[in-house]
Design an enzyme around this catalytic site. Structure first.
Site, PDB file in Angstrom:
ATOM      1  N   ASP A   1     -20.611  -6.969 -22.987  1.00 57.00           N
ATOM      2  CA  ASP A   1     -19.694  -8.011 -22.579  1.00 57.00           C
ATOM      3  C   ASP A   1     -18.201  -7.401 -22.586  1.00 57.00           C
ATOM      4  O   ASP A   1     -17.708  -7.684 -21.217  1.00 57.00           O
ATOM      5  CB  ASP A   1     -19.721  -9.230 -23.625  1.00 57.00           C
ATOM      6  CG  ASP A   1     -21.223  -9.672 -23.676  1.00 57.00           C
ATOM      7  OD1 ASP A   1     -22.105  -9.238 -23.116  1.00 57.00           O
ATOM      8  OD2 ASP A   1     -21.291 -10.832 -24.222  1.00 57.00           O
TER       9      ASP A   1
ATOM     10  N   GLU B   1     -26.136  -7.045 -36.184  1.00 57.31           N
ATOM     11  CA  GLU B   1     -26.024  -7.274 -34.638  1.00 57.31           C
ATOM     12  C   GLU B   1     -25.463  -5.604 -34.030  1.00 57.31           C
ATOM     13  O   GLU B   1     -26.049  -5.208 -33.003  1.00 57.31           O
ATOM     14  CB  GLU B   1     -24.997  -8.308 -34.318  1.00 57.31           C
ATOM     15  CG  GLU B   1     -24.862  -8.325 -32.663  1.00 57.31           C
ATOM     16  CD  GLU B   1     -24.095  -9.548 -32.468  1.00 57.31           C
ATOM     17  OE1 GLU B   1     -23.388 -10.116 -33.398  1.00 57.31           O
ATOM     18  OE2 GLU B   1     -23.942 -10.315 -31.425  1.00 57.31           O
TER      19      GLU B   1
HETATM   20  C1  GLC Z   1     -23.768 -10.787 -26.678  1.00 61.04           C
HETATM   21  C2  GLC Z   1     -24.322  -9.184 -26.164  1.00 61.04           C
HETATM   22  C3  GLC Z   1     -25.468  -9.671 -25.504  1.00 61.04           C
HETATM   23  C4  GLC Z   1     -26.623 -10.064 -25.999  1.00 61.04           C
HETATM   24  C5  GLC Z   1     -26.033 -11.434 -26.519  1.00 61.04           C
HETATM   25  C6  GLC Z   1     -27.386 -12.059 -27.421  1.00 61.04           C
HETATM   26  O1  GLC Z   1     -23.674 -11.404 -25.750  1.00 61.04           O
HETATM   27  O2  GLC Z   1     -23.234  -8.563 -25.457  1.00 61.04           O
HETATM   28  O3  GLC Z   1     -25.878  -8.145 -24.702  1.00 61.04           O
HETATM   29  O4  GLC Z   1     -27.691 -10.251 -25.224  1.00 61.04           O
HETATM   30  O5  GLC Z   1     -24.923 -11.056 -27.401  1.00 61.04           O
HETATM   31  O6  GLC Z   1     -27.859 -11.176 -28.691  1.00 61.04           O
END
Ligand code: GLC
Length: 431
Positions: free
Chosen positions: A172, A404
């Site tokens: 992101d 995460e």
């Molecule tokens: C964030 C990450 C993305 C992922 C999402 C859910 O947006 O950047 O890659 O899919 O979280 O975990």
């Protein structure tokens, strides 16, 4: 751990704990990225990866994850980045902001297209007598999603598809997008609407102005009714991301493998995909930078090369393992990044001023990326750097659990805890 080593006790414990995480985040037919409320929906590439984790101990549940993901596919073939199956009020932007999707409420953009790659993994773990029927269920959707990408995101047939939003990259807020994103107005300010900073430390999350730009793009897409032609023509953000393209190329190769698995051959369909792969491979090869010793994305909207050193620039290793042989400098780049931190692989070059060890995709380690790089390196005949990456992943899991993402300098857990895709990668790694 290398193949053949007996599982140590802590490995067995890790496997057990990883299963517990997946079960806790399991909503029956889909898995939420974490149970904390941070992400109360189904994410596209998370789910595809989570399915490979389930496949190590419950193959039926793995196939269910894929089926549910495809149930949200749009009529034109796009598989959205997010499917909203229930109460999503703890998330922003939620279904009331996107106002998209037909059968299932969804976002209006996509995410890295790794479905075919995951499905191949599932097929490999599925008894032969069941493969044909399962493939018949999912192959049409996978093919349609690839055709959609080529049509909607590479209308000029260059061989590289473009993303219209940094969220589509899956990475992101990588500094790779900074320059292209600067052209997007940071308004209206949405800080007060964000929910993520209530679940995780603000310093670990994207910055406010970036978020305002992210939302500005969403509003623009909603206003054109998510029409792909209008998005291509008018999105102020239009980037050929080498990471996304590498994953797509890999998925196309895995699609070919899947086509060869089915009993009734489709020579015309196969030839079509093979020709697409050739074009994609040539176009990706053009993105190699001999001076920077990695692959570079391209800002299609502003006709500019993007030189910021994100980990996506190493992912062609995974698309096409032979590339590591063609460009040994790529391994050198990987080694240099690793030497600058304690745990690899950082999501951004640690020697660059834009590197931030705790902030999301601006430096932290993400185990899904580690898994892909290790897989590509091994397939390309480079077991040593692959072992280094796997060892780092395991050290992080042992030290900090299923976070995460992780601080590459001290290994501390960042973002949400008990994360589904991190747990899934532990299972794949230890299976
Ligand atoms: C964030 C990450 C993305 C992922 C999402 C859910 O947006 O950047 O890659 O899919 O979280 O975990």
């Amino acid at each position: 751990m290398t193949a053949g080593d007996p599982m140590t006790r802590s490995d067995a414990v890790l496997v057990e704990q990883a299963r517990v995480v997946l079960r806790a985040n399991d909503r029956g037919d889909h898995t939420e990225p974490t149970a904390s409320g941070l992400y109360p929906a189904q994410w596209n590439w998370d789910s595809a990866l989570v399915a490979t984790g389930f496949a190590t101990f419950d193959i039926d549940r793995a196939w269910t994850e894929i089926r549910t993901l495809l149930s949200g596919q749009w009529a034109d073939g796009m598989v959205p980045s997010i499917l909203f199956h229930g109460d999503d009020s703890s998330y922003f932007p939620n279904s009331r902001v996107w106002r998209a999707g037909a059968a299932v409420a969804s976002s209006g953009i996509t995410q890295p297209p790794i479905l075919a790659t995951s499905v191949r993994r599932l097929v490999e773990r599925t008894p032969h007598d069941r493969r044909e029927q399962l493939l018949a269920e999912v192959l049409p959707g996978i093919r349609a999603s690839h055709e959609w990408l080529l049509r909607a995101r590479d209308p000029e047939g260059t061989g590289l598809v473009a993303i219209v939003h940094p969220w589509e990259s899956g990475m992101d807020n990588s500094p790779v997008w900074d320059a292209a994103l600067a052209a997007v107005p940071p308004e209206p300010p949405v800080a007060h609407l964000r929910r993520d900073t209530g679940f995780a430390a603000a310093d670990d999350r994207p910055r406010g102005p970036d978020y305002d730009r992210f939302l500005n793009l969403v509003t623009g897409f909603r206003e054109v009714g998510y029409d792909p032609a209008a998005m291509w023509a008018h999105s102020p953000f239009l980037v050929a991301d080498v990471g996304f393209n590498a994953l797509f190329l890999r998925a196309q190769r895995d699609l070919l493998w899947l086509l060869d698995e089915v009993a009734s051959p489709d020579p015309a369909g196969r030839a079509r995909v093979a020709a697409q792969i050739e074009r994609q491979r040539r176009a990706l090869a053009q993105r190699w930078s001999p001076t920077l010793r990695r692959y570079c994305s391209y800002d299609v909207r502003h006709h500019r090369e993007i030189t910021a050193p994100g980990v996506g620039g190493l992912l062609p290793l995974y698309a096409e393992p032979a590339l590591a042989a063609e460009h040994p400098e790529l391994l050198e780049t990987l080694r240099t990044w690793r030497a600058a931190v304690t745990y690899g692989v950082p999501s951004f070059d640690p020697r660059d001023p834009a590197f931030e060890r705790r902030r999301y995709w601006r430096g932290p380690v993400w185990l899904v990326v580690n898994r892909m790089l290790a897989d590509g390196l091994r397939a390309g005949g480079h077991p040593e750097p692959a072992d280094v990456i796997d060892r780092d992943s395991l050290s992080l899991l042992r030290r900090s659990g299923f976070a995460e993402y992780f601080d590459p300098v001290d290994g501390s857990p960042l973002g949400g805890r008990d994360f589904s895709w991190t747990a899934a990668m532990a299972l794949v790694l230890l299976s």
